[in-house]
Write a protein that holds these residues in place. Structure first.
Motif, PDB file in Angstrom:
ATOM      1  N   GLU A  52     108.830 -43.060  -0.575  1.00  0.00           N
ATOM      2  CA  GLU A  52     109.680 -42.005  -0.009  1.00  0.00           C
ATOM      3  C   GLU A  52     109.008 -40.635  -0.058  1.00  0.00           C
ATOM      4  N   SER A  53     108.466 -40.257  -1.189  1.00  0.00           N
ATOM      5  CA  SER A  53     107.851 -38.936  -1.299  1.00  0.00           C
ATOM      6  C   SER A  53     106.633 -38.813  -0.383  1.00  0.00           C
ATOM      7  N   ALA A  54     105.870 -39.886  -0.256  1.00  0.00           N
ATOM      8  CA  ALA A  54     104.697 -39.860   0.625  1.00  0.00           C
ATOM      9  C   ALA A  54     105.118 -39.740   2.089  1.00  0.00           C
ATOM     10  N   LEU A  55     106.197 -40.395   2.459  1.00  0.00           N
ATOM     11  CA  LEU A  55     106.694 -40.312   3.829  1.00  0.00           C
ATOM     12  C   LEU A  55     107.187 -38.903   4.143  1.00  0.00           C
ATOM     13  N   LEU A  56     107.881 -38.282   3.199  1.00  0.00           N
ATOM     14  CA  LEU A  56     108.362 -36.919   3.402  1.00  0.00           C
ATOM     15  C   LEU A  56     107.187 -35.948   3.543  1.00  0.00           C
ATOM     16  N   GLU A  57     106.169 -36.146   2.718  1.00  0.00           N
ATOM     17  CA  GLU A  57     104.984 -35.292   2.803  1.00  0.00           C
ATOM     18  C   GLU A  57     104.261 -35.483   4.131  1.00  0.00           C
ATOM     19  N   ALA A  58     104.215 -36.716   4.607  1.00  0.00           N
ATOM     20  CA  ALA A  58     103.554 -36.998   5.880  1.00  0.00           C
ATOM     21  C   ALA A  58     104.250 -36.278   7.028  1.00  0.00           C
ATOM     22  N   CYS A  59     105.581 -36.276   7.015  1.00  0.00           N
ATOM     23  CA  CYS A  59     106.323 -35.575   8.066  1.00  0.00           C
ATOM     24  C   CYS A  59     106.076 -34.078   8.013  1.00  0.00           C
ATOM     25  N   LYS A  60     105.885 -33.549   6.810  1.00  0.00           N
ATOM     26  CA  LYS A  60     105.572 -32.125   6.664  1.00  0.00           C
ATOM     27  C   LYS A  60     104.200 -31.815   7.253  1.00  0.00           C
ATOM     28  N   THR A 146     108.608 -61.859  15.275  1.00  0.00           N
ATOM     29  CA  THR A 146     107.408 -61.280  14.678  1.00  0.00           C
ATOM     30  C   THR A 146     107.050 -60.053  15.508  1.00  0.00           C
ATOM     31  N   ALA A 147     106.235 -59.155  14.949  1.00  0.00           N
ATOM     32  CA  ALA A 147     106.038 -57.885  15.649  1.00  0.00           C
ATOM     33  C   ALA A 147     104.723 -57.227  15.299  1.00  0.00           C
ATOM     34  N   VAL A 148     104.203 -56.481  16.275  1.00  0.00           N
ATOM     35  CA  VAL A 148     103.115 -55.534  16.065  1.00  0.00           C
ATOM     36  C   VAL A 148     103.673 -54.150  16.368  1.00  0.00           C
ATOM     37  N   LEU A 149     103.482 -53.237  15.418  1.00  0.00           N
ATOM     38  CA  LEU A 149     103.915 -51.854  15.590  1.00  0.00           C
ATOM     39  C   LEU A 149     102.703 -50.982  15.872  1.00  0.00           C
ATOM     40  N   LYS A 150     102.771 -50.196  16.945  1.00  0.00           N
ATOM     41  CA  LYS A 150     101.724 -49.221  17.260  1.00  0.00           C
ATOM     42  C   LYS A 150     102.336 -47.833  17.128  1.00  0.00           C
ATOM     43  N   PRO A 151     102.146 -47.169  15.970  1.00  0.00           N
ATOM     44  CA  PRO A 151     102.706 -45.827  15.793  1.00  0.00           C
ATOM     45  C   PRO A 151     101.987 -44.815  16.678  1.00  0.00           C
ATOM     46  N   SER A 152     102.593 -43.650  16.814  1.00  0.00           N
ATOM     47  CA  SER A 152     101.965 -42.588  17.602  1.00  0.00           C
ATOM     48  C   SER A 152     100.745 -42.040  16.881  1.00  0.00           C
ATOM     49  N   GLU A 153      99.663 -41.904  17.612  1.00  0.00           N
ATOM     50  CA  GLU A 153      98.444 -41.327  17.052  1.00  0.00           C
ATOM     51  C   GLU A 153      98.589 -39.822  16.826  1.00  0.00           C
ATOM     52  N   SER A 154      99.640 -39.216  17.408  1.00  0.00           N
ATOM     53  CA  SER A 154      99.847 -37.780  17.240  1.00  0.00           C
ATOM     54  C   SER A 154     100.457 -37.434  15.884  1.00  0.00           C
ATOM     55  N   ALA A 155     100.954 -38.428  15.165  1.00  0.00           N
ATOM     56  CA  ALA A 155     101.488 -38.223  13.809  1.00  0.00           C
ATOM     57  C   ALA A 155     100.725 -39.142  12.858  1.00  0.00           C
ATOM     58  N   PRO A 156      99.444 -38.839  12.621  1.00  0.00           N
ATOM     59  CA  PRO A 156      98.569 -39.778  11.900  1.00  0.00           C
ATOM     60  C   PRO A 156      98.949 -39.984  10.437  1.00  0.00           C
ATOM     61  N   ASN A 157      99.488 -38.966   9.795  1.00  0.00           N
ATOM     62  CA  ASN A 157      99.839 -39.124   8.385  1.00  0.00           C
ATOM     63  C   ASN A 157     101.016 -40.085   8.208  1.00  0.00           C
ATOM     64  N   ALA A 158     102.027 -39.929   9.049  1.00  0.00           N
ATOM     65  CA  ALA A 158     103.151 -40.858   9.001  1.00  0.00           C
ATOM     66  C   ALA A 158     102.703 -42.272   9.355  1.00  0.00           C
ATOM     67  N   ALA A 159     101.795 -42.393  10.324  1.00  0.00           N
ATOM     68  CA  ALA A 159     101.296 -43.709  10.718  1.00  0.00           C
ATOM     69  C   ALA A 159     100.570 -44.388   9.567  1.00  0.00           C
ATOM     70  N   ARG A 160      99.815 -43.626   8.812  1.00  0.00           N
ATOM     71  CA  ARG A 160      99.066 -44.198   7.685  1.00  0.00           C
ATOM     72  C   ARG A 160     100.010 -44.730   6.609  1.00  0.00           C
ATOM     73  N   ILE A 161     101.048 -43.971   6.287  1.00  0.00           N
ATOM     74  CA  ILE A 161     101.979 -44.420   5.254  1.00  0.00           C
ATOM     75  C   ILE A 161     102.755 -45.650   5.728  1.00  0.00           C
ATOM     76  N   MET A 162     103.156 -45.651   6.990  1.00  0.00           N
ATOM     77  CA  MET A 162     103.888 -46.811   7.514  1.00  0.00           C
ATOM     78  C   MET A 162     103.027 -48.064   7.478  1.00  0.00           C
ATOM     79  N   GLN A 163     101.757 -47.928   7.832  1.00  0.00           N
ATOM     80  CA  GLN A 163     100.873 -49.083   7.789  1.00  0.00           C
ATOM     81  C   GLN A 163     100.753 -49.619   6.357  1.00  0.00           C
ATOM     82  N   HIS A 164     100.655 -48.713   5.410  1.00  0.00           N
ATOM     83  CA  HIS A 164     100.563 -49.123   4.007  1.00  0.00           C
ATOM     84  C   HIS A 164     101.823 -49.870   3.567  1.00  0.00           C
TER      85      HIS A 164
END
Length: 524
Positions: A52-60, A146-164
């Motif tokens: 949670e804290s990492a996701l909030l920081e990523a959005c910031k 089953t699914a593949v998620l492709k997050p937006s490359e414009s929000a790379p920090n949030a994408a990294r945390i989601m992948q983790h």
């Protein structure tokens, strides 16, 4: 956030194998049982909670969102979505009985199964990178896909945390996060999916719909729209100002359902502007630049687009107008325009621009809104009940919030989606489950009913036709003039109200009906 490893970019050559992996996993039927889906959802919940804290920081970092706003609109939203889905999944997945069957069809036990669609592709957006990526994924997991998620490359920090989080908490063979930009997305679209879910611009939505059509792949498109707010002469200017301003301060107006322009009765305009100014001072006492809760435009490209729209307008700036390219700052800016063809109305701003177009009356407001964009994602009428009812009756939109700004889009269990150019399909709450589910009609014909089914076998005779009509032909409840026929109960009630005179009480009528029911039962 520092303890979460950076993602490793995926080679385009690896995309087909990633696609095949989730397809193969689906065909093992492992994801179908409710128990499996619940385990995935519950594990996903704790994975997100721990991050949670990492996701909030990523959005910031990505959007300048405050922790308050990021929790409200992103992390807390998805966590509650998982809890809702876990609680109701068994009920959503139950077979349904068919409706309004005749006696013969009931013997076949017709029902509707809820089958997962298969392997799906989810393409997220940058403005709410957590909610708009993981919300659809929750629906896919709940449906048994089953699914593949492709997050937006414009929000790379949030994408990294989601992948983790996905890699650590979900079945790796069933659920993958693939990072990348246009080339990687193109490679994903070259694969055959059972459904594609996309959130973003209408221009990209057209590309995805065209590509999906090549393989007859169904799509859910959550697109933007030039959403109008209509303020009538009977609206409360203070409430309209506060609520519409809130919609442009949230996420710096980078919200697909925020109003793109305001049509206002010219008699109300002066007071509305005054109330906007008062609300701005209340909401941002130190100004937008001095407000730590006010975010930034996602990147320089989007900032330049907004600046060009503002520079191109022929309208008059009434409030705001300050910008800073170096920090991607863009102040909430109120502009009075004189034409629906102004640059601020022709395109979706997707930012803190607030163009206002005065109109003579409600007729003109409805006419302009239907012309500028007939099928917006949201519609926001302010006024009396008769006025707002008329606006809803004479316009179209994906959703609407009466006397408010996109409140309908903030209810996580209310289906959300567009219409026409603003998208197709819906999700959230139960609709998220249904979005990735096929409603499969099933019948089971018993052997003993063969004698009744002989009417369907050749040779066809008059006797068989008469028998078929007796078994299947319905009777209209209306005459040739379209008037609905009343049954015997209605006849008795009508007789009781007129032919029996004013002295006949309600209880006497009920007694007559009761006697008639007894007679009917005796005959049966």
């Amino acid at each position: 956030m520092d303890d979460i490893p950076p993602f490793t970019p995926v080679s385009i050559d690896d995309v087909p194998s990633i696609h095949q992996r989730v397809v193969n996993k689906f065909h093992t039927h492992t994801t179908r049982p409710i128990e499996y889906r619940l385990r995935q959802l519950r594990s996903f919940y704790w994975g997100l909670k721990d991050a949670e804290s990492a996701l909030l920081e990523a959005c910031k970092l990505d959007l300048g969102k405050s922790a308050y706003e990021a929790y409200l609109t992103e992390v807390g939203w998805v966590l509650n979505d998982i809890l809702f889905m876990s609680k109701n999944l068994a009920r959503f997945a139950k077979d349904e009985s068919a409706e309004d069957m005749d006696l013969t069809n009931k013997f076949m036990r017709p029902k509707i199964r809820k089958d997962p669609l298969g392997a799906v592709l989810i393409i997220g957006a940058y403005n709410f990178p957590i909610q708009l990526s993981l919300g659809p994924l929750v629906g896919a997991i709940a449906a048994g896909c089953t699914a593949v998620l492709k997050p937006s490359e414009s929000a790379p920090n949030a994408a990294r945390i989601m992948q983790h989080v996905v890699a650590e908490s979900l079945d790796h063979e069933a659920y993958q996060v693939l990072q990348g930009a246009v080339p990687e997305t193109t490679a994903l679209l070259d694969c055959k999916w059972d459904k594609i879910f996309y959130t973003g611009s209408a221009n990209v939505g057209r590309i995805i719909a065209k590509k999906a059509a090549e393989t007859l792949t169904p799509v859910a498109l959550e697109l933007g729209g030039r959403n109008p707010a209509i303020i009538t002469k009977n609206a409360d200017p203070r409430l309209a100002a506060r609520r519409l301003l809130w919609a442009k301060l949230l996420n710096v107006g980078q919200v697909c359902v925020s109003q793109n322009y305001i049509l206002i009765d010219h008699d109300v305009l002066p007071e509305f502007i005054r109330q906007l100014e008062l609300a701005l001072v209340e909401f941002q006492p130190k100004g937008a630049q001095g407000n730590s809760d006010y975010g930034k435009i996602i990147n320089e490209r989007q900032w330049l687009r907004l600046k060009e729209m503002l520079d191109s307008t022929s309208g008059k700036i009434l409030l705001g107008g300050n910008t800073d390219r170096s920090t991607l700052f863009f102040e909430p800016t109120v502009v009075q325009v004189s034409s629906p063809d102004d640059s601020l109305l022709k395109d979706e701003s997707f930012g803190p621009l607030i163009p206002i177009l005065p109109v003579a009356d409600l007729d003109e407001a409805i006419r302009i809104s239907n012309k500028v964009h007939p099928t917006p994602l949201g519609l926001y009428p302010f006024g009396s009940k008769s006025e707002t009812d008329r606006i809803l009756s004479e316009t179209r939109s994906g959703g609407a919030s009466v006397n408010d700004a996109f409140f309908h889009a903030s209810i996580p269990t209310l289906p959300f989606g567009g219409v026409g150019d603003s998208g197709s399909g819906s999700y959230r709450g139960r609709a998220s489950f249904e979005c990735f589910t096929h409603r499969r009609s099933v019948t089971t014909t018993p052997s003993w009913i063969e004698g009744m089914l002989n009417v369907r076998y050749p040779p066809f005779t008059e006797a068989k036709l008469r028998k078929l009509k007796k078994m299947t032909e319905g009777k209209p409840d209306f005459d040739r003039e379209g008037r609905v026929k009343k049954g015997w109960v209605w006849w008795l009630l009508g007789l009781g109200g007129s032919g029996m005179g004013e002295g006949v009480t309600r209880w006497a009528i009920i007694a007559v009906v009761a006697v008639a029911v007894k007679v009917l039962r005796a005959r049966i």
